[in-house]
Design a protein around this motif. Structure first.
Motif, PDB file in Angstrom:
ATOM      1  N   TRP A 130       1.530 -13.581 -10.677  1.00 20.88           N
ATOM      2  CA  TRP A 130       0.621 -13.842  -9.555  1.00 20.88           C
ATOM      3  C   TRP A 130       0.247 -12.548  -8.839  1.00 20.88           C
ATOM      4  CZ3 TRP A 130      -0.965 -18.250 -10.859  1.00 20.88           C
ATOM      5  CH2 TRP A 130      -0.083 -19.204 -11.375  1.00 20.88           C
ATOM      6  N   MET A 145       1.049  -4.270   1.375  1.00 18.42           N
ATOM      7  CA  MET A 145       0.423  -5.535   1.771  1.00 18.42           C
ATOM      8  C   MET A 145       1.060  -6.061   3.059  1.00 18.42           C
ATOM      9  SD  MET A 145      -2.005  -7.540   0.609  1.00 18.42           S
ATOM     10  CE  MET A 145      -2.170  -7.745  -1.169  1.00 18.42           C
ATOM     11  N   ARG A 148       0.232  -3.581   6.068  1.00 18.54           N
ATOM     12  CA  ARG A 148      -1.119  -3.742   6.622  1.00 18.54           C
ATOM     13  C   ARG A 148      -1.156  -4.915   7.607  1.00 18.54           C
ATOM     14  NH1 ARG A 148      -5.539  -0.644   6.429  1.00 18.54           N
ATOM     15  NH2 ARG A 148      -5.493  -0.458   4.178  1.00 18.54           N
ATOM     16  N   ARG A 149      -0.517  -5.992   7.229  1.00 15.28           N
ATOM     17  CA  ARG A 149      -0.519  -7.157   8.112  1.00 15.28           C
ATOM     18  C   ARG A 149       0.283  -6.872   9.386  1.00 15.28           C
ATOM     19  NH1 ARG A 149      -3.820 -11.590   8.977  1.00 15.28           N
ATOM     20  NH2 ARG A 149      -2.832 -12.410  10.840  1.00 15.28           N
TER      21      ARG A 149
ATOM     22  N   SER B 230      -4.432 -10.047   4.298  1.00 16.12           N
ATOM     23  CA  SER B 230      -3.994  -8.654   4.278  1.00 16.12           C
ATOM     24  C   SER B 230      -4.535  -8.030   2.991  1.00 16.12           C
ATOM     25  CB  SER B 230      -2.466  -8.543   4.339  1.00 16.12           C
ATOM     26  OG  SER B 230      -2.078  -7.188   4.511  1.00 16.12           O
ATOM     27  N   TYR B 231      -4.475  -6.715   2.893  1.00 17.52           N
ATOM     28  CA  TYR B 231      -4.999  -6.082   1.684  1.00 17.52           C
ATOM     29  C   TYR B 231      -4.393  -4.697   1.539  1.00 17.52           C
ATOM     30  CZ  TYR B 231      -7.913  -3.256   4.743  1.00 17.52           C
ATOM     31  OH  TYR B 231      -8.317  -2.378   5.701  1.00 17.52           O
ATOM     32  N   VAL B 248      -6.874  -4.756  -3.411  1.00 19.00           N
ATOM     33  CA  VAL B 248      -6.199  -6.014  -3.724  1.00 19.00           C
ATOM     34  C   VAL B 248      -5.915  -6.728  -2.413  1.00 19.00           C
ATOM     35  CG1 VAL B 248      -4.268  -7.111  -4.914  1.00 19.00           C
ATOM     36  CG2 VAL B 248      -5.084  -4.874  -5.674  1.00 19.00           C
ATOM     37  N   ALA B 249      -6.323  -7.978  -2.349  1.00 21.67           N
ATOM     38  CA  ALA B 249      -6.180  -8.718  -1.088  1.00 21.67           C
ATOM     39  C   ALA B 249      -5.278  -9.930  -1.259  1.00 21.67           C
ATOM     40  CB  ALA B 249      -7.540  -9.168  -0.581  1.00 21.67           C
ATOM     41  N   LEU B 250      -4.676 -10.296  -0.149  1.00 21.21           N
ATOM     42  CA  LEU B 250      -3.980 -11.574  -0.022  1.00 21.21           C
ATOM     43  C   LEU B 250      -4.958 -12.461   0.744  1.00 21.21           C
ATOM     44  CD1 LEU B 250      -1.334 -13.242  -0.215  1.00 21.21           C
ATOM     45  CD2 LEU B 250      -0.666 -12.218   1.965  1.00 21.21           C
ATOM     46  N   VAL B 260      -3.185 -13.870  -4.244  1.00 16.71           N
ATOM     47  CA  VAL B 260      -3.470 -12.436  -4.377  1.00 16.71           C
ATOM     48  C   VAL B 260      -4.554 -12.225  -5.426  1.00 16.71           C
ATOM     49  CG1 VAL B 260      -2.513 -10.244  -5.213  1.00 16.71           C
ATOM     50  CG2 VAL B 260      -1.206 -11.643  -3.606  1.00 16.71           C
TER      51      VAL B 260
END
Lengths: 375, 409
Positions: A130, A145, A148-149, B230-231, B248-250, B260
């Motif tokens: 995934w 990831m 960033r959040r 997020s990315y 690449v992003a969530l 993703v």
């Protein structure tokens, strides 16, 4: 009961390098022998061996090479660097239950000259499908990831991350065992370093190292009779969070967090009866800087989103060996050795006081932690 | 001791902008017609209004077949230093042009240039070499009309790394519990696992429902809309089968699960948390595009030797590697190859063919990858969002060019 049942009686390590020139098994043997020497014990005293599932040196091979005899306890912990403190917890459980008397925990790796963890190669298992094929294929990117959040949620900045490295390199600069001995950096150096996976720069990523570290665990009472002052394991915990993935726990409501470290922290404080205010220094797993901030919050050293201020204030000594950013990346095991030196009073950058030292293991994965204290 | 490459670079950069070098010929319709014909650009606006295609800007000040190196020209000066040191082969790697206005027939431009940076020595796929960047400004009289950042690799012939195996992209491992998802991708459906008992949606999927415990996985088809939660922008190390940077992003799907995926058609500095995205499928994977983005129809060009040679000459580029096969091979290439002025022109043509003859471009920034040889099929794809068109040109050998075109009106 875990608290106070066992102690670390010896630590050993190889030099930390970028190319050891030796097999990982030989590194393991050198570190284990050094740890036994440090404790004043013989290979024949060893009846337990514990390592990481990622370690390529079988317990049997290490036992053969050091000349140990019969073993009664062999164990391994998964999830990469998350195992670092959990291998010691395994040893404590074995010693406390009488399953073994002298357990050596070891980790040996040629991570720089051999298999490098930072390369984009598919991890085994369905979960990886995934993420890896979509271009999220390195540990740095997986941490980025979350970082960033976290920045979005709390207004943290790349400078907040950079101050972690600046502090680590300042300590490493005065630690002769550190790879970056004599090479401090400034925040400008951090900001000028190239992007690896935005928002992470090169200097947000720990180094890659060859080396090995081993620690000897025995009962607290026996440790008192050995060569070194015992370093008591006041708490030892492992933790996994809800909806846990390996490096990609992105599917929780609040993904800018490390709840698995919260699981570890609550156990550490409850086992030891200590609070964050009692801790003299924290050795926090620092493969990537943002997770140092998140750990401080999960462990209760500050509130959510406040770790940047805590780091900038320099109130809590963090990673006085230089951490994995500055000393070496031995999958967290060198952090345990540093905590032992701090308790013994033999560290290169000795932190004043006689309080306990907290150590954590790899983050973003099921993880673990220890609190070490003087007898 | 002789001056080192670094010292020479410092000296040339410190000299600042070169004196203006005046074009040999004024902007003229015969040259424009030859260029349009070679590029295959049928836009009538240039002839009708007496304007030069913007991507021709560099053409006007090319030195020509008998041109000599102006010692004051930093590009020539730095090239000479590197030639002297044995880095005799050259490829352009990046070109970012800005157009303040289009040139008119009869105008005479002049160009000044300065050296901005020199980096090396670097191991590259072509060989050991040095990258250097120049900045050029074109003026008509005192009026700046265009600017350009130009990056070149000068490399030592014969030092190419032996071509390692090209690593294929990472493919998903498909198991019994995830096959429905990948079957969906093949069918053009974005599928989310849905519990057959309690109806809970879930991604990534698994055999059991974490909410009710049922072992009855079914699926729903997602609308394909979501927002970026997020990315990351992946730069290093190289990803197998991809070219960095990769966004690449969530994504928070409208249905309430996260997923993703790579985000295509965006510049890394344009992505924001909260951006609306739409799912589509590429290379057997779900990918995302900014919502509201327009996909340009693809355009394929059969690159004949005539295309390579005629465009080289129409862009007044007389480097032998663009017209003389033997010379190209001697210099370490497998054949002659498209020059960067032509690639810039083809990108301009692709965008104006789509945007219409009235479109005015304010800039083209491209990065070159795999060379484009005779008998390649060069296929352009692109997406438009706001005033920016993102373009990619690929051959069987990989991505030849990627870039962004700014459309002012």
């Amino acid at each position: 009961m875990i608290a106070g049942a066992a102690a670390i009686a010896g630590i050993g390590a190889t030099e930390f390098s970028k190319d050891s020139g030796r097999s990982e098994l030989r590194l393991a043997v050198e570190a284990v022998r050094a740890a036994l020497d440090d404790a004043g014990l013989q290979p024949s005293d060893v009846d337990g061996l514990v390592t990481f599932t990622m370690d390529d040196n079988a317990e049997t091979a290490v036992a053969r090479e050091i000349g140990a005899g019969e073993l009664t306890f062999l164990s391994r912990i998964g999830y990469g660097g998350g195992a670092a403190c959990a291998v010691v917890q395994q040893a404590v459980l074995a010693v406390a239950t009488g399953v073994a008397r002298t357990v050596v925990c070891y980790r040996a790796l040629n991570e720089r000259s051999g298999r490098r963890f930072g390369q984009a190669t598919m991890a085994p298992g369905l979960d990886a499908s995934w993420h890896y094929p979509m271009g999220l294929a390195t540990p740095a990117a997986m941490v980025a990831m979350v970082a960033r959040r976290y920045m979005h949620d709390y207004g943290a900045t790349t400078e907040d991350f950079g101050r972690v490295t600046v502090a680590a390199r300042r300590y490493a600069a005065t630690n002769p065992a550190a790879w970056f001995f004599g090479r401090p950096i400034t925040l400008d150096d951090h900001q000028a370093s190239r992007w690896i996976a935005e928002p992470l720069r090169l200097l947000d990523c720990c180094q890659e190292s060859d080396g090995a570290v081993a620690v000897v665990v025995t009962s607290a009472s026996r440790a008192r009779d050995l060569r070194r002052p015992p370093v008591v394991i006041a708490a030892a915990a492992q933790g996994s969070g809800p909806d846990q993935f390996t490096m990609t726990s992105y599917y929780r409501d609040d993904m800018g967090a490390l709840p698995e470290m919260g699981v570890v922290g609550r156990q550490l404080w409850s086992q030891s009866g200590l609070t964050p205010g009692d801790v003299r220094a924290a050795v926090l797993y620092d493969h990537f800087t943002p997770y140092v901030l998140l750990q401080l919050e999960e462990l209760g050293f500050c509130g959510r989103g406040e770790a940047g201020h805590l780091i900038a204030s320099d109130r809590l000594p963090i990673n006085p060996n230089g951490g994995q950013l500055g000393e070496a990346y031995i999958h967290g095991m060198n952090g345990i050795a540093e905590a032992v030196r701090q308790i013994r009073g033999t560290a290169a950058n000795q932190i004043a006081g006689d309080g306990p030292v907290l150590v954590t293991a790899g983050t973003g994965v099921p993880t673990s932690g220890l609190i070490l204290s003087a007898a | 001791m002789a001056e080192s490459i670094e010292e020479a670079a410092h000296r040339i950069a410190a000299a600042g902008p070169s004196p203006a070098r005046v074009a040999r010929d004024p902007v003229n319709m015969p040259a424009i017609r030859d260029w349009l014909a070679a590029i295959g650009d049928t836009n009538p606006v240039y002839e009708r209004k007496g304007l030069a295609p913007p991507a021709m800007i560099q053409v006007w000040t090319m030195p020509g077949l008998l041109g000599f190196r102006d010692p004051a020209d930093p590009l020539g000066a730095m090239s000479a230093v590197l030639d002297e040191a044995g880095f005799t082969s050259v490829v352009a790697t990046d070109c970012a042009q800005t157009y303040h206005r289009y040139l008119r027939e009869g105008e005479t431009v002049a160009v000044t240039g300065r050296l901005t940076d020199v980096i090396g020595p670097k191991r590259t796929a072509l060989g050991e070499g040095w990258f250097f960047t120049t900045e050029s400004t074109w003026v008509v009289g005192d009026e700046p009309v265009a600017g350009m950042r130009f990056r070149i690799l000068k490399f030592r012939p014969g030092t190419a790394r032996p071509a390692g195996p090209v690593s294929p992209p990472i493919r998903p491992v498909i198991g019994q519990d995830s096959a429905f998802f990948w079957d969906g991708v093949s069918a053009g459906e974005l599928r989310i696992q849905r519990c057959g008992d309690c109806g809970a949606l879930r991604h990534p999927p698994g055999p059991a429902c974490p909410r009710c415990g049922a072992l009855k996985p079914e699926y729903a088809v997602a609308s394909g809309s979501g927002r970026i939660h997020s990315y990351v922008v992946h730069h290093h190390p190289p990803l197998p089968g991809r070219r960095s940077p990769v966004v690449v992003a969530l994504v928070d799907l409208d249905e309430g699960v996260r997923m993703v995926g790579e985000v295509l058609g965006v510049r890394p500095d344009e992505v924001r948390i909260g951006d609306e995205v739409r799912a589509l499928f590429a290379d057997g994977l779900p990918v995302w595009r900014p919502a509201g983005q327009v996909v340009l129809p693809p355009f394929s060009l059969e690159v004949t030797p005539t295309v390579v040679v005629s465009t080289a000459l129409a862009t007044r580029d007389f480097q032998d590697v663009h017209h003389d096969r033997d010379a190209a091979v001697r210099r370490g290439s497998k054949d002659i190859f498209l020059n960067i002025l032509t690639t810039t022109g083809l990108v301009q043509r692709y965008v104006t063919d789509w945007a219409g003859p009235g479109a005015v471009l304010s800039g083209i920034a491209i990065r070159l990858g795999a060379p484009c040889y005779p008998y390649d099929t060069l296929t352009f794809t692109g997406t438009a969002s706001g005033g920016a068109v993102t373009v990619s040109g690929r051959t069987a050998g990989g991505e030849h060019v990627s870039g962004t075109v700014r459309v002012a009106s």
